[in-house]
Design a protein around this motif. Structure first.
Motif, PDB file in Angstrom:
ATOM      1  N   LYS A 179       0.835  -1.205   0.000  1.00 39.68           N
ATOM      2  CA  LYS A 179       0.000   0.000   0.000  1.00 39.68           C
ATOM      3  C   LYS A 179       0.871   1.257   0.000  1.00 39.68           C
ATOM      4  CE  LYS A 179      -3.717   2.219   2.633  1.00 39.68           C
ATOM      5  NZ  LYS A 179      -4.592   2.109   3.837  1.00 39.68           N
ATOM      6  N   GLN A 180       1.956   1.243   0.784  1.00 38.63           N
ATOM      7  CA  GLN A 180       2.852   2.401   0.841  1.00 38.63           C
ATOM      8  C   GLN A 180       3.566   2.615  -0.487  1.00 38.63           C
ATOM      9  OE1 GLN A 180       1.579   3.943   3.662  1.00 38.63           O
ATOM     10  NE2 GLN A 180       3.687   4.645   3.855  1.00 38.63           N
ATOM     11  N   ILE A 181       3.951   1.509  -1.127  1.00 35.96           N
ATOM     12  CA  ILE A 181       4.602   1.627  -2.435  1.00 35.96           C
ATOM     13  C   ILE A 181       3.638   2.206  -3.464  1.00 35.96           C
ATOM     14  CG2 ILE A 181       5.570   0.294  -4.350  1.00 35.96           C
ATOM     15  CD1 ILE A 181       6.767  -1.601  -2.281  1.00 35.96           C
ATOM     16  N   ALA A 182       2.392   1.724  -3.429  1.00 32.98           N
ATOM     17  CA  ALA A 182       1.384   2.225  -4.369  1.00 32.98           C
ATOM     18  C   ALA A 182       1.097   3.703  -4.141  1.00 32.98           C
ATOM     19  CB  ALA A 182       0.096   1.411  -4.223  1.00 32.98           C
ATOM     20  N   ALA A 183       1.256   4.154  -2.897  1.00 35.11           N
ATOM     21  CA  ALA A 183       1.000   5.561  -2.575  1.00 35.11           C
ATOM     22  C   ALA A 183       2.177   6.462  -2.926  1.00 35.11           C
ATOM     23  CB  ALA A 183       0.664   5.692  -1.091  1.00 35.11           C
ATOM     24  N   GLY A 184       3.271   5.861  -3.414  1.00 34.85           N
ATOM     25  CA  GLY A 184       4.428   6.666  -3.818  1.00 34.85           C
ATOM     26  C   GLY A 184       5.345   7.056  -2.690  1.00 34.85           C
ATOM     27  N   ALA A 185       5.395   6.256  -1.631  1.00 29.90           N
ATOM     28  CA  ALA A 185       6.265   6.561  -0.492  1.00 29.90           C
ATOM     29  C   ALA A 185       7.733   6.489  -0.913  1.00 29.90           C
ATOM     30  CB  ALA A 185       6.001   5.574   0.638  1.00 29.90           C
ATOM     31  N   PRO A 186       8.584   7.299  -0.304  1.00 29.86           N
ATOM     32  CA  PRO A 186      10.004   7.298  -0.686  1.00 29.86           C
ATOM     33  C   PRO A 186      10.731   6.044  -0.190  1.00 29.86           C
ATOM     34  CG  PRO A 186       9.647   8.756   1.173  1.00 29.86           C
ATOM     35  CD  PRO A 186       8.285   8.325   0.717  1.00 29.86           C
ATOM     36  N   ARG A 187      11.938   5.866  -0.665  1.00 30.04           N
ATOM     37  CA  ARG A 187      12.765   4.737  -0.271  1.00 30.04           C
ATOM     38  C   ARG A 187      13.650   5.136   0.902  1.00 30.04           C
ATOM     39  NH1 ARG A 187      17.732   3.035  -1.970  1.00 30.04           N
ATOM     40  NH2 ARG A 187      17.858   4.743  -3.499  1.00 30.04           N
ATOM     41  N   VAL A 188      14.018   4.147   1.738  1.00 29.98           N
ATOM     42  CA  VAL A 188      14.951   4.398   2.835  1.00 29.98           C
ATOM     43  C   VAL A 188      16.218   3.574   2.607  1.00 29.98           C
ATOM     44  CG1 VAL A 188      13.201   4.967   4.558  1.00 29.98           C
ATOM     45  CG2 VAL A 188      13.891   2.585   4.242  1.00 29.98           C
ATOM     46  N   ASP A 189      17.349   4.089   3.097  1.00 36.97           N
ATOM     47  CA  ASP A 189      18.597   3.353   2.933  1.00 36.97           C
ATOM     48  C   ASP A 189      18.755   2.335   4.056  1.00 36.97           C
ATOM     49  OD1 ASP A 189      19.419   4.710   5.206  1.00 36.97           O
ATOM     50  OD2 ASP A 189      20.707   6.132   4.138  1.00 36.97           O
ATOM     51  N   GLU A 190      19.925   1.705   4.124  1.00 36.08           N
ATOM     52  CA  GLU A 190      20.145   0.625   5.075  1.00 36.08           C
ATOM     53  C   GLU A 190      20.178   1.090   6.524  1.00 36.08           C
ATOM     54  OE1 GLU A 190      23.745  -0.886   3.481  1.00 36.08           O
ATOM     55  OE2 GLU A 190      22.757  -2.380   2.237  1.00 36.08           O
ATOM     56  N   GLU A 191      20.303   2.402   6.731  1.00 33.30           N
ATOM     57  CA  GLU A 191      20.324   2.933   8.092  1.00 33.30           C
ATOM     58  C   GLU A 191      19.029   3.649   8.452  1.00 33.30           C
ATOM     59  OE1 GLU A 191      23.912   5.225   8.305  1.00 33.30           O
ATOM     60  OE2 GLU A 191      25.128   3.454   8.726  1.00 33.30           O
ATOM     61  N   GLY A 192      18.015   3.479   7.619  1.00 34.43           N
ATOM     62  CA  GLY A 192      16.719   4.046   7.940  1.00 34.43           C
ATOM     63  C   GLY A 192      16.543   5.503   7.579  1.00 34.43           C
ATOM     64  N   LYS A 193      17.457   6.040   6.795  1.00 38.39           N
ATOM     65  CA  LYS A 193      17.341   7.438   6.382  1.00 38.39           C
ATOM     66  C   LYS A 193      16.596   7.519   5.054  1.00 38.39           C
ATOM     67  CE  LYS A 193      21.906   8.259   8.398  1.00 38.39           C
ATOM     68  NZ  LYS A 193      23.317   8.567   8.094  1.00 38.39           N
ATOM     69  N   ILE A 194      15.671   8.457   4.957  1.00 39.40           N
ATOM     70  CA  ILE A 194      14.899   8.625   3.729  1.00 39.40           C
ATOM     71  C   ILE A 194      15.807   9.143   2.606  1.00 39.40           C
ATOM     72  CG2 ILE A 194      13.058   9.934   2.623  1.00 39.40           C
ATOM     73  CD1 ILE A 194      11.531   9.883   5.210  1.00 39.40           C
ATOM     74  N   VAL A 195      15.747   8.478   1.456  1.00 41.96           N
ATOM     75  CA  VAL A 195      16.514   8.898   0.292  1.00 41.96           C
ATOM     76  C   VAL A 195      15.693   9.971  -0.425  1.00 41.96           C
ATOM     77  CG1 VAL A 195      17.579   8.189  -1.876  1.00 41.96           C
ATOM     78  CG2 VAL A 195      17.548   6.623   0.093  1.00 41.96           C
ATOM     79  N   GLU A 196      16.147  11.202  -0.324  1.00 37.15           N
ATOM     80  CA  GLU A 196      15.397  12.332  -0.875  1.00 37.15           C
ATOM     81  C   GLU A 196      15.207  12.193  -2.388  1.00 37.15           C
ATOM     82  OE1 GLU A 196      13.950  14.521   0.893  1.00 37.15           O
ATOM     83  OE2 GLU A 196      14.843  13.958   2.823  1.00 37.15           O
ATOM     84  N   GLY A 197      13.962  12.467  -2.819  1.00 38.43           N
ATOM     85  CA  GLY A 197      13.646  12.436  -4.240  1.00 38.43           C
ATOM     86  C   GLY A 197      13.429  11.050  -4.801  1.00 38.43           C
ATOM     87  N   SER A 198      13.459  10.039  -3.941  1.00 38.19           N
ATOM     88  CA  SER A 198      13.301   8.661  -4.411  1.00 38.19           C
ATOM     89  C   SER A 198      11.853   8.206  -4.267  1.00 38.19           C
ATOM     90  CB  SER A 198      14.209   7.708  -3.626  1.00 38.19           C
ATOM     91  OG  SER A 198      13.786   7.622  -2.277  1.00 38.19           O
ATOM     92  N   VAL A 199      11.514   7.167  -4.992  1.00 35.80           N
ATOM     93  CA  VAL A 199      10.204   6.516  -4.875  1.00 35.80           C
ATOM     94  C   VAL A 199      10.457   5.018  -4.793  1.00 35.80           C
ATOM     95  CG1 VAL A 199       7.985   6.088  -5.944  1.00 35.80           C
ATOM     96  CG2 VAL A 199       9.043   8.328  -6.182  1.00 35.80           C
ATOM     97  N   ALA A 200       9.934   4.402  -3.743  1.00 38.77           N
ATOM     98  CA  ALA A 200      10.154   2.975  -3.538  1.00 38.77           C
ATOM     99  C   ALA A 200       9.418   2.160  -4.592  1.00 38.77           C
ATOM    100  CB  ALA A 200       9.677   2.559  -2.147  1.00 38.77           C
TER     101      ALA A 200
END
Length: 307
Positions: free
Chosen positions: A284-305
């Motif tokens: 559901k989060q992927i379908a909503a266009g949520a961003p991706r996080v890296d291996e340390e839990g930081k949001i990758v700015e401008g990304s889409v999972a």
């Protein structure tokens, strides 16, 4: 430390034993944490525990002649976070599962020796298992040694088999431990109970961080995991109280072990259901266009999972 602490209690009393343990924790643990603790694994050139291997890393391992690398249930890389988790049934079902595991853990840990030997109640000795203290202590010590290997085994199962099979196995070992504890007057009952509990108790320590990252990812993982551990501790308090009251009422630990078998089944159901609901939440989060996080839990700015 169990045999050492037992000897200190026997020779100098439990108060002095607690002082010794406090000093060990202060001198042994605190300096290590202060000197070596870092906020992120990357601060020391490392990856987070449970981080997924890259394709190049997998090829490098397999090229050395080892078995084929299998990573079941890859870690979630979509941003979910606490705001989403706290509203999801998946998170609270997992919390209930770990609360029940905490109850099982406390019931067995608190009552293992008493179940194998006897209990003094109002000045009267109630024989439970009838074994002597030395034999019971040997069984307990062997169990604690076995725990070291079981932790590694459970971690490997999470990696290779996935969350659902590992959760079922964990619940089964808790069920089996409680079942064999009923046969406390035999030699084989406590021994088999200790063997199965050595694995089952590892669900309390290995399970929360692994299941959280593989179900919900690393965003806000510190807060979410701390809540998971806290409810597990609440379960431990409840388990210790319930098992004590059960013994007072029946003058036997059998009702407590039957209760443990029942909640072991409920634990497995909760954890399996949590995994399935978490997968839907991730989709559901992927379908909503949520961003991706890296291996340390930081949001990758401008990304889409992506799935």
């Amino acid at each position: 430390l169990s045999p050492i602490v037992g000897n200190i209690i026997a020779t100098s009393g439990w108060r002095f034993a607690f002082v010794v343990l406090a000093v060990i924790c202060l001198v042994g643990s605190l300096p290590i944490a202060v000197i070596f603790f870092r906020s992120h694994p990357s601060d020391k050139g490392l990856q987070p525990y449970g981080a997924e291997l890259t394709e190049d890393e997998i090829k490098a391992i397999e090229s050395k002649g080892k078995k084929k690398v299998v990573q079941a249930d890859p870690e979630v890389t979509v941003a979910i976070g606490w705001k989403v988790m706290k509203k999801s049934a998946a998170f609270w079902l997992l919390a209930l599962g770990f609360m029940l595991v905490g109850a099982i853990n406390a019931m067995i840990v608190v009552n293992t020796i008493s179940n194998m030997t006897s209990v003094v109640m109002n000045g009267e000795t109630i024989v439970t298992g009838g074994h002597d203290i030395a034999w019971a202590s040997t069984v307990l010590s062997a169990e604690l040694v076995l725990v070291v290997f079981c932790k590694v085994a459970l971690g490997s199962m999470y990696d290779r088999l996935g969350l659902i099979p590992s959760s079922i196995i964990g619940a089964f070992t808790c069920f089996a431990a409680n079942f064999f504890m009923i046969f406390n007057t035999t030699d084989w009952g406590p021994i088999l109970g200790a063997v199965f509990f050595a694995f089952g108790t590892c669900v309390c320590t290995v399970g929360p961080s692994v299941m959280m990252t593989k179900e919900f990812g690393r965003l806000d993982i510190g807060r979410a995991t701390s809540i998971m551990v806290a409810v597990q501790s609440v379960g431990g308090i409840m388990g210790a109280i319930v098992s004590g009251q059960a013994f007072d009422a029946a003058l036997s630990f059998t009702p407590a072990w039957i209760f443990g078998m029942v909640i072991s089944i409920i634990t497995g159901v909760c954890m399996v259901a949590s995994v399935k609901l978490a997968r839907k939440l991730v989709a559901k989060q992927i379908a909503a266009g949520a961003p991706r996080v890296d291996e340390e839990g930081k949001i990758v700015e401008g990304s889409v999972a992506t799935a």
